[in-house]
Design an enzyme around this catalytic site. Structure first.
Site, PDB file in Angstrom:
ATOM      1  N   CYS A  51      40.181  41.431  39.385  1.00 27.24           N
ATOM      2  CA  CYS A  51      38.879  41.780  39.952  1.00 27.24           C
ATOM      3  C   CYS A  51      38.628  43.285  39.911  1.00 27.24           C
ATOM      4  O   CYS A  51      37.498  43.725  40.036  1.00 27.24           O
ATOM      5  CB  CYS A  51      38.750  41.237  41.365  1.00 27.24           C
ATOM      6  SG  CYS A  51      40.109  41.669  42.419  1.00 27.24           S
ATOM      7  N   HIS A 100      49.300  54.840  31.067  1.00 28.21           N
ATOM      8  CA  HIS A 100      48.357  54.027  31.822  1.00 28.21           C
ATOM      9  C   HIS A 100      48.956  52.653  32.143  1.00 28.21           C
ATOM     10  O   HIS A 100      48.863  52.187  33.282  1.00 28.21           O
ATOM     11  CB  HIS A 100      47.052  53.888  31.035  1.00 28.21           C
ATOM     12  CG  HIS A 100      45.961  53.245  31.821  1.00 28.21           C
ATOM     13  ND1 HIS A 100      45.121  53.951  32.646  1.00 28.21           N
ATOM     14  CD2 HIS A 100      45.581  51.949  31.932  1.00 28.21           C
ATOM     15  CE1 HIS A 100      44.274  53.130  33.228  1.00 28.21           C
ATOM     16  NE2 HIS A 100      44.526  51.901  32.813  1.00 28.21           N
TER      17      HIS A 100
END
Lengths: 421, 273
Positions: A51, A100
């Site tokens: 989400c 990342h």
């Protein structure tokens, strides 16, 4: 040389309206992996969608081609024009992409730093990529390393130590007061999502009997059934206070439900056994003055929020240590990744053979009496043996257009000959 | 013997450092290190006292140097037991510097030579002194636990969870450990007083002679008896109990040192310097 490329959007770059448009369900992810893998520029791919973020991790020979293909795919499959998400999109290459991935897996990039679910989500999307056979040597290694880094960050820093939600903060406090929450008796006054969540957490911590009080007795009965507790009338609260240890209060009452005067008598009857009030109601249900009585502790919603803020600060401080662990892992990964190039691998293999040969020659010369001329001949012979042995693998690896993934062979070679230690 | 004492002090100091590092950094190997160092110090300390016993042929308590050393020895002794029973790891941060300080003090006090004293060979006297010292060490620990309790209680009451909240254990554990220490201390003190009475009867023909030390011991005993009584009847626990444990230790210190240094009596010879 192939490149690792990561592109995506997350909670920092895109508002929730945009994120929910782009999010991929599990089935969509599987289909997307297959579709992207078919593109000639993309040799490995993994898609990660929660989400808070949608990210695509690629291994490609042609960065711009792969990125374009992927953005087109996202735009097409979600039926959203490219202009709408282009600005929110970030693209990392090489070390930055690796960093990342490590940061995401270790929950350093999360909205709530240190939240534990993210690692499971990363693992799940990696599993999907392996099932769909869209990950290869490079992504396998990268993801395994990211799990390792995440584990290290979690165990070596305090990033996940402190409670950062109201109900967990209440549990943490309860444990500091009572030691263990096992068999502690609970009284829930009123109702409400947060209060019920706190009760559920207490039950999970093996709390004991539960009483439920409500203005309307029917509601109390209903709630009590849900928790397997006992309903009590509102008027019985004072009597109940003699036996319970933890009170969670969340009524809509305009006045105080429990006052200091109530508690004076109660504490005597309890023989000063500690009692802990969690007051989630606004306006407050529990007289804050009670906190000044010995062995009684009162935390209202603002106090709990204050505790959480402190804990979040704590986590952010710990996250700095986590960044250091990530930096270290990025460097390690780069070393491995650069090794995947043909030339350094062949050089490493040659070095290994020469050092073995050198050691063996030395041993032979020491134990047998060989004249200098003979020694010279042995040396020469060994060198040409090494050259002959290395000839075929070198030609094979340097030949263009190996059908399959070249890095697969290089990785295998490095593993077989233990070139990475 | 002097070098053995220096080694003992060194052990205690390193243990202190270990425990303080544990307080700040919270790595459990530091706590284990502190614990083992304290154990090492305790063993050396035991040997030091054992040597004193062998050299003089009696319990080494006939000057301040030796008496203080024996009293200090009881602290890590009781601490190791309490740690085993209650697992209150952080208490080392009090016990280790406490005994280190006592031993540094002992080291500073010259060892006054006293004539060998036959009364110190008596079984009753040896048990009287040892048991009393162990009891006093338990009270010393109770006071330390009390301080930790007050710190943690303040943290929770003021709702500022900065330093101590995560470093100190739960109030419940602190309270029950403090209570445990007081129960141990009180039992040993009672036993110690009884052996003292028996000894007094055998030497002076009477149980009680209104010696200042006796009077103050009685006051200490009554103080802790009241504390325990109130806890059992009306539930004096937590903060009150912690404060009383600290005050009680103050009374105890006066009984142990103050009486000997300021008042006269038949216990004075134990603390000559």
């Amino acid at each position: 040389m192939r490149k690792i490329v990561l592109l995506g959007i997350n909670h920092k770059t895109a508002p929730v309206e945009l994120r929910e448009c782009i999010a991929f369900s599990k089935e969509e992810t599987a289909a997307a992996l297959e579709a992207l893998k078919r593109h000639p520029d993309i040799s490995e791919v993994l898609l990660f969608s929660t989400c808070n973020r949608v990210e695509v991790l690629l291994v490609t020979q042609n960065t711009s081609g792969a990125v374009e293909a992927t953005t087109n795919f996202i735009s097409k499959s979600n039926q959203i024009p490219m202009e709408q998400f282009e600005k929110a999109l970030y693209i990392h290459e090489g070390d930055e992409a690796v960093r990342h991935v490590f940061r995401v897996a270790s929950s350093l990039d999360s909205m709530l730093v240190g939240e534990p679910q993210i690692l499971g989500q990363v693992k799940e999307s990696y599993r999907l990529a392996t099932v769909k056979k869209t990950s290869g040597v490079i992504l396998n290694r990268l993801l395994h390393k990211s799990f390792f880094v995440a584990k290290r960050v979690r165990s070596e820093t305090g990033i996940g130590d402190r409670a950062v939600s109201i109900s967990y903060a209440a549990i943490e406090l309860g444990k500091k007061i009572f030691g263990s929450l096992t068999r502690k008796k609970i009284l829930l006054i009123g109702a409400g999502e947060m209060a019920e969540l706190a009760v559920e957490n207490l039950i999970r911590n093996k709390a004991g009997d539960i009483w439920v009080a409500n203005r309307t007795f029917e509601r109390a009965v209903e709630l009590a059934n849900g928790f397997k507790g006992k309903p009590v009338r509102f008027e019985e609260i004072t009597a109940c206070l003699q036996q319970v240890d933890i009170i969670i209060s969340s009524t809509g009452a305009p006045d105080l439900v429990v006052t200091r005067d109530h508690m004076k008598g109660v504490m005597r009857l309890r023989k000063n056994q500690p009692i802990f009030f969690i007051d989630i109601a606004v306006p407050r249900d529990i007289d804050p003055e009670i906190n000044r009585m010995p062995n009684a502790y009162v935390y209202d919603i603002d106090d709990l929020k204050g505790v959480i803020d402190e804990n979040i600060e704590d986590r952010n401080r710990e996250a700095i240590k986590g960044e250091r662990i990530v930096d270290e892992a990025v460097i390690r990964f780069r070393e491995w990744y650069e090794g995947l190039d043909v030339v350094p691998t062949i050089v490493a293999l040659r070095n290994k053979m020469e050092s073995i040969a050198g050691a063996e020659i030395k041993k032979t010369l020491q134990t047998n009496q060989i004249p200098e001329q003979g020694a010279h001949a042995i040396q020469k012979m060994t060198n040409s043996v090494i050259n002959k042995i290395l000839h075929d693998p070198t030609v094979f690896l340097k030949r263009d257009g190996i059908h399959e993934d070249k890095s697969l062979y290089i990785d295998t070679l490095r593993k077989l000959f233990k070139l990475d230690d | 013997m002097k070098s053995l004492m220096i080694i003992t002090i060194l052990f205690y100091m390193l243990s202190t450092a270990g425990y303080f590092a544990y307080l700040f950094i919270q790595k459990s190997f530091l706590q284990r290190g502190g614990y083992l160092l304290l154990l090492g110090g305790f063993l050396c300390h035991t040997m030091t006292i054992g040597c004193g016993f062998l050299q003089s042929g009696h319990l080494p308590v006939n000057n301040l140097h030796d008496t203080l050393s024996l009293a200090g020895w009881a602290v890590p002794g009781v601490f190791l037991g309490v740690q085993y029973r209650f697992n209150l790891k952080i208490l080392g941060v009090y016990a280790a510097p406490f005994v280190a300080l006592v031993m540094v003090l002992v080291f500073q006090i010259p060892k006054a030579s006293a004539p060998a004293n036959d009364i110190l060979k008596s079984f009753w006297l040896i048990s009287h002194v040892t048991v009393i010292f162990l009891g006093e060490a338990a009270f010393a620990l109770a006071a330390g636990v009390g301080v930790l309790y007050l710190l943690q209680e303040r943290t929770i009451k003021t709702k500022k969870h900065r330093f101590f909240f995560k470093r100190l254990p739960s109030l419940e554990l602190l309270d029950s450990t403090g209570y445990g220490c007081i129960v141990i201390g009180f039992s040993l003190l009672t036993l110690g007083l009884i052996t003292g009475f028996v000894y007094a009867k055998s030497v002076w023909g009477r149980f009680w002679s209104w010696d200042p030390k006796e009077v103050w011991s009685g006051i200490t005993w009554l103080f802790y008896a009241a504390l325990l009584h109130e806890r059992l009847t009306v539930g004096w626990r937590g903060r009150k109990s912690a404060i009383m444990a600290i005050i009680g230790f103050g009374v105890l210190l006066f009984t142990f040192l103050g009486v000997n240094l300021l008042l006269e009596g038949h216990h004075v010879e134990f603390t000559k310097f």
